[in-house]
Design a protein around this motif. Structure first.
Motif, short mmCIF file in Angstrom:
data_model
loop_
_atom_site.label_atom_id
_atom_site.label_comp_id
_atom_site.label_asym_id
_atom_site.label_seq_id
_atom_site.Cartn_x
_atom_site.Cartn_y
_atom_site.Cartn_z
N MET A 1 0.85 -1.17 0.00
CA MET A 1 0.00 0.00 0.00
C MET A 1 0.89 1.23 0.00
O MET A 1 1.98 1.21 0.56
CB MET A 1 -0.86 0.06 1.26
CG MET A 1 -1.82 -1.05 1.47
SD MET A 1 -2.83 -0.80 2.96
CE MET A 1 -1.60 -0.64 4.22
N LYS A 2 0.37 2.29 -0.57
CA LYS A 2 1.10 3.56 -0.55
C LYS A 2 0.43 4.51 0.45
O LYS A 2 -0.78 4.65 0.45
CB LYS A 2 1.12 4.19 -1.94
CG LYS A 2 1.90 5.49 -1.95
CD LYS A 2 2.13 6.03 -3.32
CE LYS A 2 3.01 7.27 -3.21
NZ LYS A 2 3.28 7.84 -4.50
N LEU A 3 1.26 5.13 1.29
CA LEU A 3 0.78 6.11 2.25
C LEU A 3 1.37 7.46 1.91
O LEU A 3 2.58 7.57 1.67
CB LEU A 3 1.19 5.71 3.67
CG LEU A 3 0.96 6.73 4.78
CD1 LEU A 3 -0.53 7.01 4.97
CD2 LEU A 3 1.58 6.26 6.09
N GLU A 4 0.52 8.47 1.88
CA GLU A 4 0.96 9.86 1.72
C GLU A 4 0.38 10.68 2.86
O GLU A 4 -0.83 10.69 3.05
CB GLU A 4 0.48 10.43 0.39
CG GLU A 4 1.05 9.74 -0.82
CD GLU A 4 0.51 10.28 -2.13
OE1 GLU A 4 -0.62 10.81 -2.15
OE2 GLU A 4 1.22 10.16 -3.13
N ILE A 5 1.26 11.33 3.63
CA ILE A 5 0.83 12.24 4.70
C ILE A 5 1.28 13.63 4.30
O ILE A 5 2.48 13.87 4.12
CB ILE A 5 1.44 11.84 6.06
CG1 ILE A 5 1.09 10.39 6.41
CG2 ILE A 5 0.94 12.80 7.15
CD1 ILE A 5 1.79 9.87 7.67
N ILE A 6 0.31 14.53 4.15
CA ILE A 6 0.59 15.88 3.65
C ILE A 6 0.06 16.90 4.64
O ILE A 6 -1.07 16.79 5.12
CB ILE A 6 -0.11 16.08 2.29
CG1 ILE A 6 0.34 15.01 1.30
CG2 ILE A 6 0.17 17.48 1.74
CD1 ILE A 6 -0.56 14.89 0.09
N SER A 7 0.89 17.91 4.95
CA SER A 7 0.45 19.06 5.76
C SER A 7 0.43 20.27 4.83
O SER A 7 0.94 20.19 3.72
CB SER A 7 1.38 19.27 6.95
OG SER A 7 2.62 19.80 6.54
N PRO A 8 -0.13 21.39 5.26
CA PRO A 8 -0.18 22.56 4.38
C PRO A 8 1.18 23.06 3.91
O PRO A 8 1.29 23.64 2.84
CB PRO A 8 -0.87 23.62 5.25
CG PRO A 8 -1.69 22.85 6.21
CD PRO A 8 -0.87 21.62 6.50
N ASP A 9 2.23 22.79 4.68
CA ASP A 9 3.54 23.33 4.30
C ASP A 9 4.54 22.32 3.78
O ASP A 9 5.60 22.71 3.29
CB ASP A 9 4.15 24.10 5.47
CG ASP A 9 4.30 23.26 6.72
OD1 ASP A 9 3.60 22.25 6.86
OD2 ASP A 9 5.13 23.62 7.57
N LYS A 10 4.23 20.99 3.85
CA LYS A 10 5.21 20.03 3.34
C LYS A 10 4.62 18.63 3.18
O LYS A 10 3.57 18.32 3.75
CB LYS A 10 6.41 19.95 4.27
CG LYS A 10 6.12 19.35 5.64
CD LYS A 10 7.36 19.27 6.50
CE LYS A 10 7.03 18.73 7.88
NZ LYS A 10 8.21 18.53 8.69
N MET A 11 5.34 17.80 2.44
CA MET A 11 5.03 16.38 2.35
C MET A 11 5.71 15.73 3.56
O MET A 11 6.93 15.79 3.70
CB MET A 11 5.59 15.78 1.06
CG MET A 11 5.46 14.28 0.96
SD MET A 11 3.78 13.66 0.74
CE MET A 11 3.49 14.09 -0.96
N VAL A 12 4.92 15.18 4.47
CA VAL A 12 5.45 14.60 5.70
C VAL A 12 6.03 13.22 5.43
O VAL A 12 7.11 12.88 5.89
CB VAL A 12 4.35 14.53 6.79
CG1 VAL A 12 4.87 13.87 8.05
CG2 VAL A 12 3.80 15.92 7.08
N PHE A 13 5.31 12.41 4.64
CA PHE A 13 5.77 11.07 4.31
C PHE A 13 5.09 10.61 3.04
O PHE A 13 3.91 10.88 2.81
CB PHE A 13 5.45 10.08 5.43
CG PHE A 13 5.80 8.65 5.09
CD1 PHE A 13 7.11 8.20 5.22
CD2 PHE A 13 4.84 7.77 4.62
CE1 PHE A 13 7.45 6.90 4.88
CE2 PHE A 13 5.17 6.47 4.28
CZ PHE A 13 6.48 6.03 4.41
N SER A 14 5.83 9.89 2.21
CA SER A 14 5.28 9.24 1.03
C SER A 14 6.06 7.96 0.80
O SER A 14 7.29 8.01 0.63
CB SER A 14 5.37 10.15 -0.19
OG SER A 14 4.85 9.49 -1.34
N GLY A 15 5.39 6.81 0.85
CA GLY A 15 6.09 5.55 0.64
C GLY A 15 5.19 4.35 0.84
O GLY A 15 4.01 4.48 1.18
#
Length: 81
Positions: A1-15
């Motif tokens: 599975m792919k997880l993307e965690i995004i905040s208003p100012d940056k990509m926190v995690f993608s993998g």
């Protein structure tokens, strides 16, 4: 599975991850491969994801999550230290 965690100012995690535990506003829930599609609001709490058997914790201040076709997209308001 792919997880993307995004905040208003940056990509926190993608993998790629094995599983994700999310702090849903109606209660925490775990997403595993081939999970049914859903959209959920998130309360302040911890997102915990597992890669290679190791858990990583990201503390957040609420947001939204969408699960669709083995992709988990999480938009968070803030990442807490």
């Amino acid at each position: 599975m792919k997880l993307e965690i995004i905040s208003p100012d940056k990509m926190v995690f993608s993998g790629e991850v094995e599983e994700v535990n999310l702090p849903g506003s109606a209660g925490s829930f775990t997403v595993l491969p081939h999970h049914t599609a859903l959209i959920s609001s998130l309360k302040a709490g911890s997102i915990v994801y597992k890669i290679g058997g190791e858990k990583t914790v990201v503390n957040v201040d609420g947001g939204f999550a969408e699960v669709k076709n083995d992709v988990i997209s999480v938009c968070v308001e803030n990442v807490l230290a």
